[in-house]
Design a protein around this motif. Structure first.
Motif, PDB file in Angstrom:
ATOM      1  N   SER A  42       0.816  -1.209   0.000  1.00 47.05           N
ATOM      2  CA  SER A  42       0.000   0.000   0.000  1.00 47.05           C
ATOM      3  C   SER A  42       0.850   1.260   0.000  1.00 47.05           C
ATOM      4  O   SER A  42       0.363   2.338  -0.326  1.00 47.05           O
ATOM      5  N   ASN A  43       2.143   1.117   0.364  1.00 49.00           N
ATOM      6  CA  ASN A  43       2.999   2.305   0.391  1.00 49.00           C
ATOM      7  C   ASN A  43       4.371   2.059  -0.223  1.00 49.00           C
ATOM      8  O   ASN A  43       5.296   2.839  -0.025  1.00 49.00           O
ATOM      9  N   PHE A  44       4.492   0.967  -0.970  1.00 50.54           N
ATOM     10  CA  PHE A  44       5.770   0.654  -1.614  1.00 50.54           C
ATOM     11  C   PHE A  44       5.495  -0.144  -2.872  1.00 50.54           C
ATOM     12  O   PHE A  44       4.740  -1.125  -2.834  1.00 50.54           O
ATOM     13  N   PRO A  45       6.048   0.256  -4.007  1.00 48.28           N
ATOM     14  CA  PRO A  45       6.875   1.451  -4.217  1.00 48.28           C
ATOM     15  C   PRO A  45       5.993   2.668  -4.473  1.00 48.28           C
ATOM     16  O   PRO A  45       4.922   2.564  -5.082  1.00 48.28           O
ATOM     17  N   VAL A  46       6.453   3.814  -4.030  1.00 42.20           N
ATOM     18  CA  VAL A  46       5.701   5.047  -4.287  1.00 42.20           C
ATOM     19  C   VAL A  46       6.499   6.043  -5.124  1.00 42.20           C
ATOM     20  O   VAL A  46       5.930   7.011  -5.614  1.00 42.20           O
ATOM     21  N   ASN A  47       7.796   5.790  -5.289  1.00 36.98           N
ATOM     22  CA  ASN A  47       8.612   6.704  -6.090  1.00 36.98           C
ATOM     23  C   ASN A  47       9.676   5.896  -6.844  1.00 36.98           C
ATOM     24  O   ASN A  47       9.803   4.680  -6.665  1.00 36.98           O
ATOM     25  N   GLU A  48      10.417   6.591  -7.654  1.00 40.76           N
ATOM     26  CA  GLU A  48      11.400   5.922  -8.509  1.00 40.76           C
ATOM     27  C   GLU A  48      12.485   5.215  -7.696  1.00 40.76           C
ATOM     28  O   GLU A  48      12.921   4.108  -8.049  1.00 40.76           O
ATOM     29  N   THR A  49      12.910   5.840  -6.597  1.00 39.29           N
ATOM     30  CA  THR A  49      13.920   5.215  -5.745  1.00 39.29           C
ATOM     31  C   THR A  49      13.429   3.875  -5.214  1.00 39.29           C
ATOM     32  O   THR A  49      14.164   2.883  -5.192  1.00 39.29           O
ATOM     33  N   ASP A  50      12.175   3.853  -4.780  1.00 36.56           N
ATOM     34  CA  ASP A  50      11.579   2.596  -4.321  1.00 36.56           C
ATOM     35  C   ASP A  50      11.581   1.552  -5.433  1.00 36.56           C
ATOM     36  O   ASP A  50      11.875   0.372  -5.203  1.00 36.56           O
ATOM     37  N   ALA A  51      11.215   1.970  -6.627  1.00 35.85           N
ATOM     38  CA  ALA A  51      11.118   1.031  -7.742  1.00 35.85           C
ATOM     39  C   ALA A  51      12.475   0.426  -8.066  1.00 35.85           C
ATOM     40  O   ALA A  51      12.593  -0.780  -8.320  1.00 35.85           O
ATOM     41  N   VAL A  52      13.520   1.249  -8.057  1.00 36.38           N
ATOM     42  CA  VAL A  52      14.870   0.738  -8.308  1.00 36.38           C
ATOM     43  C   VAL A  52      15.263  -0.255  -7.230  1.00 36.38           C
ATOM     44  O   VAL A  52      15.816  -1.331  -7.505  1.00 36.38           O
ATOM     45  N   GLN A  53      14.946   0.072  -5.979  1.00 35.58           N
ATOM     46  CA  GLN A  53      15.280  -0.821  -4.874  1.00 35.58           C
ATOM     47  C   GLN A  53      14.521  -2.141  -5.007  1.00 35.58           C
ATOM     48  O   GLN A  53      15.069  -3.214  -4.743  1.00 35.58           O
ATOM     49  N   MET A  54      13.292  -2.061  -5.434  1.00 25.90           N
ATOM     50  CA  MET A  54      12.475  -3.260  -5.633  1.00 25.90           C
ATOM     51  C   MET A  54      13.102  -4.165  -6.705  1.00 25.90           C
ATOM     52  O   MET A  54      13.191  -5.381  -6.533  1.00 25.90           O
ATOM     53  N   ASP A 131       3.255   0.220 -11.314  1.00 20.86           N
ATOM     54  CA  ASP A 131       2.407   1.339 -11.709  1.00 20.86           C
ATOM     55  C   ASP A 131       1.974   2.186 -10.523  1.00 20.86           C
ATOM     56  O   ASP A 131       1.340   3.248 -10.712  1.00 20.86           O
ATOM     57  N   ASN A 132       2.317   1.767  -9.295  1.00 23.99           N
ATOM     58  CA  ASN A 132       2.086   2.639  -8.135  1.00 23.99           C
ATOM     59  C   ASN A 132       2.909   3.916  -8.248  1.00 23.99           C
ATOM     60  O   ASN A 132       2.555   4.946  -7.682  1.00 23.99           O
ATOM     61  N   VAL A 133       4.021   3.824  -8.947  1.00 22.79           N
ATOM     62  CA  VAL A 133       4.882   4.987  -9.144  1.00 22.79           C
ATOM     63  C   VAL A 133       4.322   5.794 -10.320  1.00 22.79           C
ATOM     64  O   VAL A 133       4.175   5.276 -11.427  1.00 22.79           O
ATOM     65  N   THR A 134       4.005   7.039 -10.086  1.00 19.53           N
ATOM     66  CA  THR A 134       3.380   7.865 -11.125  1.00 19.53           C
ATOM     67  C   THR A 134       4.310   8.940 -11.678  1.00 19.53           C
ATOM     68  O   THR A 134       4.000   9.566 -12.686  1.00 19.53           O
ATOM     69  N   GLU A 135       5.441   9.174 -11.016  1.00 24.07           N
ATOM     70  CA  GLU A 135       6.376  10.192 -11.490  1.00 24.07           C
ATOM     71  C   GLU A 135       7.736   9.547 -11.712  1.00 24.07           C
ATOM     72  O   GLU A 135       8.285   8.896 -10.824  1.00 24.07           O
ATOM     73  N   TRP A 136       8.286   9.769 -12.907  1.00 20.81           N
ATOM     74  CA  TRP A 136       9.576   9.187 -13.276  1.00 20.81           C
ATOM     75  C   TRP A 136      10.502  10.284 -13.763  1.00 20.81           C
ATOM     76  O   TRP A 136      10.053  11.288 -14.316  1.00 20.81           O
ATOM     77  N   SER A 137      11.812  10.076 -13.556  1.00 17.74           N
ATOM     78  CA  SER A 137      12.783  11.079 -13.980  1.00 17.74           C
ATOM     79  C   SER A 137      12.819  11.203 -15.496  1.00 17.74           C
ATOM     80  O   SER A 137      13.165  12.256 -16.030  1.00 17.74           O
ATOM     81  N   SER A 138      12.464  10.117 -16.184  1.00 15.38           N
ATOM     82  CA  SER A 138      12.357  10.138 -17.636  1.00 15.38           C
ATOM     83  C   SER A 138      11.488   8.964 -18.063  1.00 15.38           C
ATOM     84  O   SER A 138      11.382   7.965 -17.336  1.00 15.38           O
ATOM     85  N   PRO A 139      10.839   9.041 -19.221  1.00 21.18           N
ATOM     86  CA  PRO A 139      10.029   7.908 -19.689  1.00 21.18           C
ATOM     87  C   PRO A 139      10.845   6.623 -19.825  1.00 21.18           C
ATOM     88  O   PRO A 139      10.339   5.525 -19.612  1.00 21.18           O
ATOM     89  N   LYS A 141      13.196   5.584 -17.924  1.00 26.24           N
ATOM     90  CA  LYS A 141      13.557   4.941 -16.653  1.00 26.24           C
ATOM     91  C   LYS A 141      12.601   3.801 -16.327  1.00 26.24           C
ATOM     92  O   LYS A 141      13.034   2.698 -15.962  1.00 26.24           O
ATOM     93  N   LYS A 142      11.324   4.037 -16.440  1.00 24.61           N
ATOM     94  CA  LYS A 142      10.361   2.972 -16.170  1.00 24.61           C
ATOM     95  C   LYS A 142      10.530   1.844 -17.175  1.00 24.61           C
ATOM     96  O   LYS A 142      10.482   0.658 -16.814  1.00 24.61           O
ATOM     97  N   LYS A 143      10.748   2.174 -18.437  1.00 19.17           N
ATOM     98  CA  LYS A 143      10.917   1.144 -19.453  1.00 19.17           C
ATOM     99  C   LYS A 143      12.153   0.303 -19.189  1.00 19.17           C
ATOM    100  O   LYS A 143      12.151  -0.918 -19.392  1.00 19.17           O
ATOM    101  N   GLN A 144      13.240   0.942 -18.714  1.00 16.11           N
ATOM    102  CA  GLN A 144      14.448   0.193 -18.385  1.00 16.11           C
ATOM    103  C   GLN A 144      14.177  -0.791 -17.250  1.00 16.11           C
ATOM    104  O   GLN A 144      14.605  -1.955 -17.293  1.00 16.11           O
TER     105      GLN A 144
END
Length: 586
Positions: A42-54, A131-139, A141-144
């Protein structure tokens, strides 16, 4: 109870500290839906840093498997082929069992099964929550990250399928007790995942996408390996896709051409410079490296396309144990002294090199003057003649040692200190175990070139040369006309000791070569001369096991309550125990 649930989810999401996860258990079993202090879905991942860690957590299970190297896919595939023996001592029944297709331990292969499925579960969780992460440093990044997730799930399933054949196909984090999928179904999912990795991966050239990360280019290379094994071993013409349709040979070749032309990867100038014995701190005191002007390119180089990375971080906790490469430890010599320098990091003497590889290579007219022979294999009598070994324990010793994955020592500049690993100079501990931080390379550019030649019958692809001749040119050899026989030899020599030979033999239908190339090798067992022999009819064992598939861990079969069926050929009489070697001993 709430804290326990939160802790377990934290372990699942942060891969470095993962607990054991069995197939029937998902991280979702431990979810706390009203947790205000710990991370959950419910609270992870919420940002790009979380997603990378995941995503980092998906990688970490490869290091976890190295805690049990005899049950790591790399070790299994390397030992099972015809160019190494099991070796070690009478107690090293894991390596000997792999070499002979025999069962070494109760619940053998359990760490492999458990950790690969842990990685698959993490990949499934990542796909469900990214998809919990809605803001990315660049398009891109999510694709990578999607590329990496799909690649890793495909890689783990490919490992499982090559070891066990059809396995349960788990594609969500919901707790499930599933039967084995067919091989066709598993490979269709692998194909679909790799296709998704290729399509999502940005076309960013090496090394801009980040060291140690899977990439679109690695996915293209792994797709070729999957395609070649599936179509060869199962006698198919195309690789199916889970969503329908299939992948043709021409499509795979075009992906490899994209990788070769656009990835930024390439061949280093001298193949020997890929291996740590050429590092400057060892090479200055190793005449072979010094005389040949060798210069290590480090583990981070333009040829290594996908590898398990280690860490030089000091310490010896439950996690730091997994920062070093225990396969290197298992291949090390026993009872070493300075007389074994530079290969003087003490180990267990597993994987002695078959004499037949050494002699075949020397006698082959197409390979006269090939520096890779001595660059890949140490003739102990020539290079380290004063090293006496450990005749009280060594078995199946051929006096030939593979150089690619073995610990190397180093001296201080004034020779006043001797360090138990060259990695001390790169920040690691001065320790014969935790200092072994060499990366475990699963895919390199030379393999991509050779696979392209195999798929295209030697089509020119790099600087007007076929992949086969580009690799030969790097070794100082003349061009040759393409043939499958020539391709097979080149793969054997260029890629020896890189966990590829066993599955190459299987997909070509050439496993009988293993018997011919191993039986009769001159060996010593606890100092007594002898010849290598099997205790049974190896080809009968190979056929009984459906083509070299290993035993599914018994506890998984039991826990499934009959849903998961055991592989054929693993009934009574297939256990390998200490003392089963068919030789005379002191």
């Amino acid at each position: 109870m709430k804290h326990y649930r939160s802790l377990m989810l934290k372990l699942c999401n942060f891969g470095i500290a993962v607990a054991a996860i069995v197939l029937a258990c998902s991280c979702d079993d431990f979810l706390d839906t009203e947790n205000l202090t710990m991370k959950d879905t419910s609270n992870f991942p919420v940002n790009e840093t979380d997603a990378v860690q995941m995503v980092n957590g998906i990688y970490s299970v490869m290091n976890r498997n190295l805690a049990d190297p005899e049950e790591d896919p790399f070790f299994i595939f390397d030992i099972a082929g015809d160019d190494r023996l099991g070796g070690g001592s009478q107690s090293n029944i894991g390596a000997q069992g792999v070499d002979r297709l025999m069962n070494a331990y109760v619940d053998w292969m359990k760490p492999l099964w458990k950790q690969r499925y842990a990685g698959i579960n993490r990949a499934n969780n990542a796909l469900e929550t990214i998809d919990n992460v809605t803001e990315w440093s660049s398009p891109d990044k999510k694709k990578q990250l999607l590329c990496e997730i799909y690649f890793l799930r495909a890689f783990y399933y490919f490992n499982l399928a090559q070891v066990f054949n059809g396995v349960p196909l788990v594609l969500s984090t919901d707790p499930q007790n599933l039967p084995r999928a067919t091989a066709d179904e598993v490979y269709a999912q692998i194909g679909s995942d790799l296709k998704a990795a290729i399509e999502n991966g940005p076309s960013t050239k090496y090394p801009a996408f980040g060291e140690g990360r899977a990439s679109k280019w690695a996915a293209e290379g792994l797709m070729a390996r999957v395609w070649l094994f599936y179509t060869g071993f199962y006698n198919k013409s195309e690789l199916p896709l889970a969503e329908g349709g299939s992948i043709s040979k021409a499509q795979v070749a075009s992906w490899l051409e994209d990788c070769i032309q656009n990835s930024g990867f390439g061949l280093v100038s001298d193949q020997r410079n890929l291996w740590p014995y050429t590092n400057p701190y060892t090479a200055k005191d190793y005449p072979y490296a010094l005389d040949n002007g060798l210069n290590w390119v480090t583990d981070e180089n333009m040829e290594n396309m996908f590898a398990v990375k280690m860490s030089n971080k000091a310490g010896w906790s439950a996690d730091s144990q997994l920062r070093h490469n225990r396969i290197v430890e298992f291949y090390g010599l026993r009872k070493t002294t300075v007389d074994a320098f530079p290969f003087s990091v003490q180990g267990y003497s597993n994987g002695p090199v078959c004499e037949k590889l050494w002699t075949d290579w020397a006698a082959d007219p197409d390979y006269q003057g090939d520096y890779r022979r001595v660059g890949s294999i140490c003739d102990r009598a020539v290079e380290i003649p004063k090293y006496k070994g450990d005749p009280a324990k060594e078995v199946e010793n051929t006096n030939l040692l593979a150089k690619k994955y073995i610990g190397c020592e180093a001296y201080s500049e004034d020779h006043s200190s001797r360090y138990l690993s060259y990695a001390y100079y790169y920040g690691s501990e001065n320790n014969r175990q935790s200092g072994l931080t060499q990366s475990l390379v699963w895919l390199r550019f030379a393999d991509v070139l050779l696979m392209h030649s195999e798929l295209t019958d030697g089509k020119a692809v790099l600087n007007g040369k076929s992949g086969l001749n580009a690799v030969r040119q790097r070794a100082g050899l003349n061009d040759i006309t393409y043939s499958l026989a020539a391709l097979k030899k080149e793969r054997r020599y260029e890629l020896c000791f890189e966990a590829l030979r066993w599955n190459d033999l299987r997909r070509w239908g050439d496993v009988a070569e293993k018997v011919k190339n191993q039986v009769g090798n001159k060996i010593t067992n606890q100092g007594i001369p002898g010849e290598y022999a099997f205790t049974n009819d190896f080809m009968q064992r190979y056929n009984e096991t459906g083509g070299g598939f290993f035993k599914i861990p018994e506890d998984q079969v039991t826990l499934s309550e009959g849903v998961l069926e055991q592989n054929p050929g693993w009934g009574d009489g297939t256990n390998w125990a200490k003392g089963d070697l068919p030789y005379k001993f002191k």
